[in-house]
Scaffold this active site. Structure first.
Site, PDB file in Angstrom:
ATOM      1  N   ASP A  78     -11.560 -10.156   4.836  1.00 53.52           N
ATOM      2  CA  ASP A  78     -12.784 -10.475   4.102  1.00 53.52           C
ATOM      3  C   ASP A  78     -13.066 -11.975   4.158  1.00 53.52           C
ATOM      4  O   ASP A  78     -14.222 -12.403   4.269  1.00 53.52           O
ATOM      5  CB  ASP A  78     -12.685 -10.002   2.636  1.00 53.52           C
ATOM      6  CG  ASP A  78     -13.045  -8.522   2.478  1.00 53.52           C
ATOM      7  OD1 ASP A  78     -12.680  -7.736   3.385  1.00 53.52           O
ATOM      8  OD2 ASP A  78     -13.676  -8.152   1.472  1.00 53.52           O
TER       9      ASP A  78
ATOM     10  N   ASP B 191      -0.914 -18.782   2.626  1.00 53.68           N
ATOM     11  CA  ASP B 191      -1.799 -19.696   1.884  1.00 53.68           C
ATOM     12  C   ASP B 191      -2.327 -20.788   2.804  1.00 53.68           C
ATOM     13  O   ASP B 191      -3.518 -21.108   2.810  1.00 53.68           O
ATOM     14  CB  ASP B 191      -1.113 -20.264   0.629  1.00 53.68           C
ATOM     15  CG  ASP B 191       0.387 -20.460   0.780  1.00 53.68           C
ATOM     16  OD1 ASP B 191       0.941 -20.095   1.829  1.00 53.68           O
ATOM     17  OD2 ASP B 191       1.017 -20.993  -0.157  1.00 53.68           O
TER      18      ASP B 191
ATOM     19  N   TYR C 196       0.828  -1.209   0.000  1.00 53.24           N
ATOM     20  CA  TYR C 196       0.000   0.000   0.000  1.00 53.24           C
ATOM     21  C   TYR C 196       0.864   1.262   0.000  1.00 53.24           C
ATOM     22  O   TYR C 196       0.355   2.368   0.195  1.00 53.24           O
ATOM     23  CB  TYR C 196      -0.933  -0.001   1.208  1.00 53.24           C
ATOM     24  CG  TYR C 196      -1.971  -1.084   1.106  1.00 53.24           C
ATOM     25  CD1 TYR C 196      -1.606  -2.424   1.199  1.00 53.24           C
ATOM     26  CD2 TYR C 196      -3.309  -0.792   0.893  1.00 53.24           C
ATOM     27  CE1 TYR C 196      -2.541  -3.435   1.082  1.00 53.24           C
ATOM     28  CE2 TYR C 196      -4.249  -1.797   0.773  1.00 53.24           C
ATOM     29  CZ  TYR C 196      -3.861  -3.118   0.872  1.00 53.24           C
ATOM     30  OH  TYR C 196      -4.788  -4.119   0.744  1.00 53.24           O
TER      31      TYR C 196
ATOM     32  N   ASP D 174      -5.707  -7.399   4.763  1.00 51.24           N
ATOM     33  CA  ASP D 174      -6.876  -6.958   4.003  1.00 51.24           C
ATOM     34  C   ASP D 174      -7.646  -8.167   3.472  1.00 51.24           C
ATOM     35  O   ASP D 174      -8.859  -8.310   3.666  1.00 51.24           O
ATOM     36  CB  ASP D 174      -6.378  -6.069   2.848  1.00 51.24           C
ATOM     37  CG  ASP D 174      -7.498  -5.322   2.155  1.00 51.24           C
ATOM     38  OD1 ASP D 174      -8.660  -5.445   2.582  1.00 51.24           O
ATOM     39  OD2 ASP D 174      -7.209  -4.603   1.179  1.00 51.24           O
TER      40      ASP D 174
ATOM     41  N   LYS E 237       4.640 -14.679   4.179  1.00 54.39           N
ATOM     42  CA  LYS E 237       5.061 -15.448   3.002  1.00 54.39           C
ATOM     43  C   LYS E 237       6.589 -15.308   2.920  1.00 54.39           C
ATOM     44  O   LYS E 237       7.154 -14.949   1.874  1.00 54.39           O
ATOM     45  CB  LYS E 237       4.356 -14.896   1.751  1.00 54.39           C
ATOM     46  CG  LYS E 237       4.522 -15.734   0.506  1.00 54.39           C
ATOM     47  CD  LYS E 237       3.635 -16.967   0.479  1.00 54.39           C
ATOM     48  CE  LYS E 237       3.895 -17.791  -0.763  1.00 54.39           C
ATOM     49  NZ  LYS E 237       3.169 -19.080  -0.757  1.00 54.39           N
TER      50      LYS E 237
END
Ligand code: NAI
Length: 334
Positions: A234, A206, A126, A230, A173
């Site tokens: 969701d 993942d 971002y 982010d 990651k």
């Protein structure tokens, strides 16, 4: 003395859910002096500022904001107002509690989900640093700093200790982004060493996504860099009934802005059917922040009773109630 609070209704469904949340907060009896400031795509185009002066001036005075979503143009146009505000006000911690509510039918209704996401809120991909190196070749800079990583890790661990939460999982990651996510992880480990009372685990993003769907009840607190935070927010919202339900708090040293996880939902804007729960629950977090625990608990309880009763819920939850009918039911329950 009423508490001064900056109200940013936003756009899309923002004004509808903000009006509902304001009614619910006012009905708790806590005196709030709402300083309403317009913040929308139109204002940003007009002022040419992603974080308009009027918003910053109001926040400077109140230090506390309740914010609806703002539409961000995709693939061009102005910088995200959310990213701009979070950076300007140094709202470094995005805290998102995801909990099962009573009476809601989901694929996971038989398990009790009660997890909290701590998303780093100021950097990562971002940073907005994108560059077309040559035609058709673009780089986007993922910025990870020690300062920001330590800050969010400390915030999450301190929260765990203060609230008796037992386990924190850092999500990363670092097997691929060995330097960037590696630094995030290194900072998380350093802070974890100062909190032996909080169990510390790590999961690759993942695998974490799969585990969240398979065994959501085993998660307690999650610590993530900005982008994974982010996306996982969701995903987690989907586990408990959708974006209409999940609140959030953007916390900094000086300012706090409370807003739902969801966006401006253009597909249902103006229809009067948006679910205001997520912003109402964000207002519950705001009341706690203001020190109004009793009012926060009462509003929380009133929302939960409407769900347990199940008769006055909005279409996203399988009901037929409008935004204002749901709000009336919550207020009646107060
Ligand atoms: P969205 O969260 O607005 O909507 C996704 C889906 O969830 C839609 O089907 C929508 O109808 C539903 N939904 C969301 N909130 C709901 C509610 N309260 N009640 C009932 N259903 C609800 O995500 P989308 O469509 O990807 O983004 C739309 C716009 O919002 C974009 O411009 C995006 O940049 C912006 N956005 C702004 C945010 C903010 O201001 N904090 C956060 C996320 C997105």
């Amino acid at each position: 003395m009423p508490y001064p609070v900056t109200l940013l209704p936003g756009d899309g469904i923002g004004p509808e859910v903000a009006a509902a949340a304001v009614r619910a907060v006012n009905a708790t009896g806590v005196a709030i002096e709402w300083d309403e400031v317009e913040l929308s795509g139109a204002v940003i185009e007009r002022t040419r500022q992603s974080a308009p002066d009027a918003v910053l001036e109001s926040m400077e005075r109140t230090r506390v904001g309740l914010k609806g979503p703002v539409t961000t143009p995709i693939g061009g146009g102005f910088q995200s107002v959310n990213v701009a505000l979070r950076k300007k006000l140094e709202l470094f911690a995005n805290v998102r509690p995801v909990r099962s509510l009573p009476g809601i039918r989901t694929r996971f209704q038989d398990v009790k989900i009660d997890l909290i996401i701590f998303r780093e809120n100021t950097e990562d991909l971002y940073s907005g640093l994108e560059h077309e190196v040559v035609t058709d070749v673009v780089t986007s800079l993922k910025v990870i700093t020690r300062a920001a990583s330590i800050r969010i890790a400390k915030y999450a661990f301190a929260f765990a200790r203060a609230n008796g939460r037992k386990k924190l999982t850092a999500v990363h990651k670092a097997n691929i982004m060995k330097l960037g996510d590696g630094l995030f992880l290194k900072c998380a480990r350093e802070v974890a060493a100062e909190y032996p009372d909080v169990e510390y685990k790590e999961l690759i993003v993942d695998n974490a996504s799969m585990q969240l769907v398979m065994r959501p009840e085993t998660f307690d607190l999650l610590l993530l860099p900005n982008l994974y935070g982010d996306i996982v927010s969701d995903l987690a919202a989907g586990l408990v009934g959708g974006l209409g339900l999940v609140p959030g708090a953007n916390m900094g040293e000086k300012y706090a802005v409370f807003e739902a996880v969801h966006g401006s939902a253009p597909d249902i804007a103006g229809k009067g059917v948006a679910n205001p729960t997520a912003l109402m629950e964000s207002a519950v977090l705001m009341l706690r922040h203001l020190g109004e625990r009793g009012a926060a608990d009462r509003l929380q309880g009133a929302i939960e009773r409407v769900y347990a009763d199940g008769k006055t819920v909005t279409p996203d939850i399988g009901g037929t109630a409008t935004t204002s009918e749901f709000t009336d039911a919550v207020i009646a329950g107060l």
